[in-house]
Design a protein around this motif. Structure first.
Motif, PDB file in Angstrom:
ATOM      1  N   THR A 162      39.483  27.315  32.545  1.00 23.63           N
ATOM      2  CA  THR A 162      38.416  26.481  32.020  1.00 23.63           C
ATOM      3  C   THR A 162      37.330  27.083  31.022  1.00 23.63           C
ATOM      4  OG1 THR A 162      36.656  26.970  33.621  1.00 23.63           O
ATOM      5  CG2 THR A 162      38.308  24.826  34.121  1.00 23.63           C
TER       6      THR A 162
ATOM      7  N   GLU B 105      34.206  27.126  30.714  1.00 25.50           N
ATOM      8  CA  GLU B 105      33.153  27.703  31.520  1.00 25.50           C
ATOM      9  C   GLU B 105      33.447  29.063  32.287  1.00 25.50           C
ATOM     10  OE1 GLU B 105      30.168  26.764  35.322  1.00 25.50           O
ATOM     11  OE2 GLU B 105      31.548  25.268  34.751  1.00 25.50           O
ATOM     12  N   GLU B 106      34.862  29.006  32.758  1.00 23.66           N
ATOM     13  CA  GLU B 106      35.164  30.477  33.337  1.00 23.66           C
ATOM     14  C   GLU B 106      35.420  31.511  32.107  1.00 23.66           C
ATOM     15  OE1 GLU B 106      38.762  29.274  35.809  1.00 23.66           O
ATOM     16  OE2 GLU B 106      37.428  27.977  37.043  1.00 23.66           O
TER      17      GLU B 106
ATOM     18  N   ALA C  48      32.073  32.799  31.146  1.00 24.75           N
ATOM     19  CA  ALA C  48      31.765  34.115  32.109  1.00 24.75           C
ATOM     20  C   ALA C  48      32.614  35.222  32.162  1.00 24.75           C
ATOM     21  CB  ALA C  48      31.840  33.371  33.612  1.00 24.75           C
ATOM     22  N   LEU C  49      33.951  34.996  31.764  1.00 20.32           N
ATOM     23  CA  LEU C  49      34.919  36.210  31.754  1.00 20.32           C
ATOM     24  C   LEU C  49      34.467  37.215  30.581  1.00 20.32           C
ATOM     25  CD1 LEU C  49      37.207  37.673  32.677  1.00 20.32           C
ATOM     26  CD2 LEU C  49      38.816  36.302  31.441  1.00 20.32           C
TER      27      LEU C  49
ATOM     28  N   ARG D 120      37.758  42.834  31.073  1.00 21.66           N
ATOM     29  CA  ARG D 120      38.592  41.854  31.134  1.00 21.66           C
ATOM     30  C   ARG D 120      40.082  42.078  30.779  1.00 21.66           C
ATOM     31  NH1 ARG D 120      34.146  41.676  27.736  1.00 21.66           N
ATOM     32  NH2 ARG D 120      34.300  41.115  25.647  1.00 21.66           N
TER      33      ARG D 120
ATOM     34  N   ASP E  23      42.768  38.739  34.440  1.00 18.70           N
ATOM     35  CA  ASP E  23      41.826  37.728  34.631  1.00 18.70           C
ATOM     36  C   ASP E  23      42.267  36.462  34.033  1.00 18.70           C
ATOM     37  OD1 ASP E  23      39.856  39.415  35.710  1.00 18.70           O
ATOM     38  OD2 ASP E  23      40.051  40.569  33.747  1.00 18.70           O
TER      39      ASP E  23
ATOM     40  N   ARG F 291      46.832  28.946  39.672  1.00 20.48           N
ATOM     41  CA  ARG F 291      45.280  28.611  39.889  1.00 20.48           C
ATOM     42  C   ARG F 291      45.008  27.625  41.180  1.00 20.48           C
ATOM     43  NH1 ARG F 291      41.183  28.512  36.189  1.00 20.48           N
ATOM     44  NH2 ARG F 291      40.365  26.668  37.117  1.00 20.48           N
TER      45      ARG F 291
ATOM     46  N   SER G  52      41.727  32.780  40.621  1.00 20.53           N
ATOM     47  CA  SER G  52      42.340  31.779  39.763  1.00 20.53           C
ATOM     48  C   SER G  52      42.361  32.493  38.484  1.00 20.53           C
ATOM     49  CB  SER G  52      41.759  30.470  39.836  1.00 20.53           C
ATOM     50  OG  SER G  52      42.048  29.759  41.049  1.00 20.53           O
TER      51      SER G  52
ATOM     52  N   VAL H 101      42.031  32.405  34.232  1.00 21.72           N
ATOM     53  CA  VAL H 101      41.814  31.621  33.175  1.00 21.72           C
ATOM     54  C   VAL H 101      42.872  31.481  32.362  1.00 21.72           C
ATOM     55  CG1 VAL H 101      40.439  31.502  31.070  1.00 21.72           C
ATOM     56  CG2 VAL H 101      39.232  32.487  33.041  1.00 21.72           C
TER      57      VAL H 101
END
Length: 313
Positions: free
Chosen positions: A16, A18-19, A22-23, A29, A166, A182, A192, A194
């Motif tokens: 998503t 949002e994820e 954040a990542l 990463r 990730d 996921r 899960s 991204v």
């Protein structure tokens, strides 16, 4: 470009958003894409290769899985044949500009007890119907699938887990398999991923790209072949589903800050574009002739592919 813009340009879906944001805040990463070694590398593959290069610039460590065992299970040749093709594919990726990536051969990752146990554990959770549906767009001969093709998506889930990444990159045809990962990996103690999905671009005739249809440009094509194929390419007046514009958007502008269309003075002289949006607007308004668009695209595509052609052919 900022890391988020690099990660998301020329994509059709992020799962998503949002994820991903954040990542991007994490100091380390990791992202991967897997490729079935089944023949020549062509412009269809280059969409995800370009995205991996974007993600490198955005600070990701990139892993490429040369999925020889997946190709074998999907009826793409003997193990010896697909391994040979996998090595050729690796040379192509590097020559295309994907430097400093980690290349992993599928059989080196997958033929061990930890991996096999995870595959068996996941197979207890995923129904046959879910596995079949997830393979609809990526499998060969799915009207009468082999048991091996039902194992394929479960293995891809295990790939994501044991590569320790990730995020996963793939064409939108990979979506159903990624959604399985996921859904089921957290139950096995893994996060899960991204998922970053790129579009499936058209063949040069405006139809589905296919080696058998001969409607694609391969990295093995010579300069003359590239120019001849591009000259014959379908290039309708509209913007939607135009394969020439798709090549510009996904293969040219990610690598060049500006492009120049060379035209005789009597036809308006040279035009310079600093963005794909500028080309699209000019073409959509009828300010650019289809042949001029195709010739400009061929000029830059020859430059993009020159290094790989010289290195691997």
């Amino acid at each position: 470009m900022d890391p988020y813009s690099l990660a998301t340009r020329n994509t059709v879906e992020i799962v998503t958003d949002e994820e991903l944001r954040a990542l991007l805040q994490k100091p380390v990463r990791r992202v991967y894409a897997g490729y079935e070694p089944s023949g020549e590398i062509h412009l269809g593959h280059l969409v995800t290769i370009n995205k991996l290069m974007d993600l490198q610039k955005a600070g990701f460590e990139v892993t490429v899985l040369l999925a020889d065992l997946h190709a074998f299970l999907n009826h793409k040749g003997t193990l010896d044949e697909v391994r040979e093709t996998a090595e050729y594919n690796r040379r192509c990726f590097e020559a295309l500009g994907l430097k400093d990536a980690k290349f992993v051969m599928g059989t080196d990752l997958q033929l061990n007890s930890e991996y096999e146990l995870l595959v068996l554990q996941l197979s207890q959770e995923v129904t046959v119907n879910r596995a079949h549906r997830s393979m609809d767009e990526v499998g060969r001969g799915m009207d009468h699938p082999a048991v091996s093709q039902m194992v394929y998506p479960i293995m891809q889930m295990a790939d994501i887990a044991l590569l320790g990444v990730d995020a996963a990159v793939g064409g939108i045809d990979q979506r159903k398999i990624h959604m399985l990962a996921r859904e089921y990996l957290p139950g096995m103690g893994y996060a899960s991923p991204v998922c970053i999905h790129t579009p499936i671009i058209n063949g040069l005739d405006g139809k589905k790209m296919s080696s058998s249809a001969g409607n694609l440009i391969s990295v093995a094509d010579s300069e003359d072949e590239i120019r001849a194929k591009m000259k014959k390419a379908f290039c309708p007046p509209g913007i939607e589903e135009n394969p020439v514009l798709q090549v510009l958007q996904h293969h040219i502008f990610p690598r060049f800050e500006t492009v120049v269309m060379h035209r005789p003075a009597k036809f308006g002289g040279d035009l310079e574009f600093s963005s794909y949006a500028g080309v699209e607007a000019a073409y959509g308004a009828g300010q650019v002739h289809p042949l001029d668009l195709k010739m400009m695209t061929a000029d830059y595509l020859v430059e993009v592919l020159a290094g790989v052609h010289d290195a691997v052919v």
